[in-house]
Design an enzyme around this catalytic site. Structure first.
Site: not given
Ligand code: DSN
Length: 490
Positions: A76, A78, A253, A282, A285, A291
């Site tokens: 943990y 935090e 974003d 994120t 991607k 992730r």
């Molecule tokens: N799930 C992602 C996408 O496929 O674009 C974004 O939330």
């Protein structure tokens, strides 16, 4: 014996060492829960055997994946680096600091917060940090209080009303915006009064004059830029100008295109980091990490962002922050720039290959990592096209197109992206062949004449032999570009 890495677009790894690591790990898992071990094996086989064109997916390196399976998970922590609510966090401090330093260096950001567990979490941290910096701090100063606990009941009541009464302006969902940018089904739409800007009905491109007009009229606290299904670059310098003109905070974003920013494909006005107050992303991607999520920000927002846990996040995932550090270290290597450029070049080849074979593309093409096909040109809904492509071994996802007549469930589009297959080493000829296969399947698919009502938007049939022929052709492409070459589980 270790085998040489033959996958040009991925970070090098030792196939023999990775095989030994996974074989042993699976033995340990199998002894407790064979079903899970089976699913892990089967997922690797599925990923190896399909043309993965989901624009938001990729293949992380074995180094990134192995980092997540460690005892950093059992702590943990935090709080933030050096300021935890638990004792004994020195190793979590080390990995969090490493990830933050890599992120700052990679993106040229003054501050990085690497705890968010996902993109939604990153956006929530950003929203609350902006509210804290722009609404709560001035209210505390006005009341002469250091902490919210010091406010009188009356001042607290006023502050809560103000926090809950702010506005956000983001890209509309059907133009490619994201649900977390203030839309009602998501918590962001319940936190903010929301309004949207769209794209030009003729060109499908962002209309900055319209964004400016919307911002002037709506006067948002936050102007949100970024998308998950817009196939073009965004001029963030212009978006910042608009934000400044109306006194808004510019939040970008970049979840989808972070890899293109890291790889210096999107630079200057198209790089959000120097222009936005706060950038969220994120890490899994186009950035090809584990992730998870991340927030980058200007110094004025750093303190508020660092309060993300426990303000809106649960305990940080030490094993994932460590994997973010590994992935960000990979992305700082010169090879990542070659990869990112190949992702963008391959998207252009894919778009051209589709367009020359008759597919209608939203905006007519791409200058990022994704292409949006308007499948009504084939007489199909997005749902029918997505399912038919899957039958043929091509994994995509249906997506709304601007002003979509079929709504967000059935949709009229299919979104395809190049990050994953580029990681496997797919080049221009391969992507042209992928375009051919996609058009063959869509041309060979017809809506089911027997279906009526909602089913008529879902049911379809594929001409005899098309799916099997496509699978065989896809198999050849996949065999030429193996996933994790040298990694064998048996
Ligand atoms: N799930 C992602 C996408 O496929 O674009 C974004 O939330």
């Amino acid at each position: 014996m270790s085998q040489p890495q033959s996958q040009p677009m991925s970070p090098p790894f030792d196939g023999g060492a990775a095989s030994a690591a996974y074989r042993n790990a699976l033995k340990v898992i199998e002894s407790v829960e064979p079903t899970v071990a089976g699913a892990i094996r089967s997922e690797l086989a599925d990923q190896r055997e399909s043309l993965k064109l989901i624009a938001s997916e990729n293949y992380a390196s074995p180094a990134v994946l192995l980092t997540m399976g460690t005892w950093l998970s059992d702590k943990y922590a935090e709080g933030t680096i050096g300021h935890r609510f638990y004792a004994g966090c020195q190793n979590i401090d080390t990995v969090e600091q490493a990830a933050a330093e890599h992120a700052k260096a990679l993106f040229g950001a003054p501050h990085a917060y690497v705890q968010p567990h996902s993109g939604i979490d990153a956006n929530l941290v950003a929203f609350w940090a902006i509210l804290a910096q722009r609404i709560e701090s001035p209210a505390l100063a006005k009341a002469g209080a250091k902490h919210v606990n010091d406010l009188t009941a009356e001042d607290w009541e006023t502050l809560r009303r103000e926090l809950g009464n702010q506005r956000a302006l983001g890209m509309s969902l059907d133009a490619g915006g994201h649900l977390t940018h203030g839309f009602r089904p998501n918590i962001s739409g319940k936190m903010f009064e929301q309004s949207s800007y769209g794209t030009d009905p003729e060109t499908g491109l962002l209309d900055y004059a319209a964004v400016r007009a919307a911002a002037r009229e709506f006067r948002p606290l936050i102007l949100i830029a970024g998308y998950s299904a817009y196939p073009r670059r965004v001029d963030f310098a212009k978006m910042r100008e608009i934000a400044d003109e109306v006194g808004a905070v510019l939040m970008v974003d970049m979840a989808h295109f972070a890899g293109l920013v890291a790889g210096k494909v999107l630079t200057g006005d198209f790089d959000p980091v120097p222009h936005a107050h706060v950038v969220t992303t994120t890490t899994h991607k186009s950035l090809r990490g584990p992730r998870g999520g991340m927030v980058l920000c200007q110094p004025e927002f750093a303190d508020a962002v660092d309060r993300g846990c426990p303000m809106v996040l649960g305990g940080p995932l030490g094993q994932v922050m460590a994997a973010k550090a590994v992935a960000l270290a990979e992305a700082r290597q010169p090879a990542f720039r070659i990869y990112a450029q190949a992702v963008a070049d391959n998207a252009v080849t894919l778009a051209e290959g589709l367009a020359k074979r008759g597919a209608r593309l939203v905006t007519g093409g791409t200058d990022n990592h994704l292409v949006l096909i308007d499948v009504t040109s084939f007489g199909l809904t997005g749902r029918q096209a997505e399912s038919a492509l899957l039958d043929a071994g091509i994994v995509t996802n249906r997506n709304a197109v601007p002003r979509d007549p079929n709504g967000a469930w059935y949709t009229s589009g299919v979104r395809i992206g190049t990050p994953a297959l580029t990681s496997r080493g797919f080049g221009a000829d391969d992507f042209d062949r992928v375009a051919e296969l996609i058009v063959d399947v869509l041309t060979g698919t017809t809506p089911s004449a027997a279906a009526s009502g909602a089913a008529s938007k879902a049911k379809y049939s594929i001409a005899e032999g098309v799916a099997a022929k496509t699978r065989d052709a896809a198999g050849e492409l996949l065999a030429r570009n193996p996933l994790y070459p040298g990694l064998e589980l048996d």
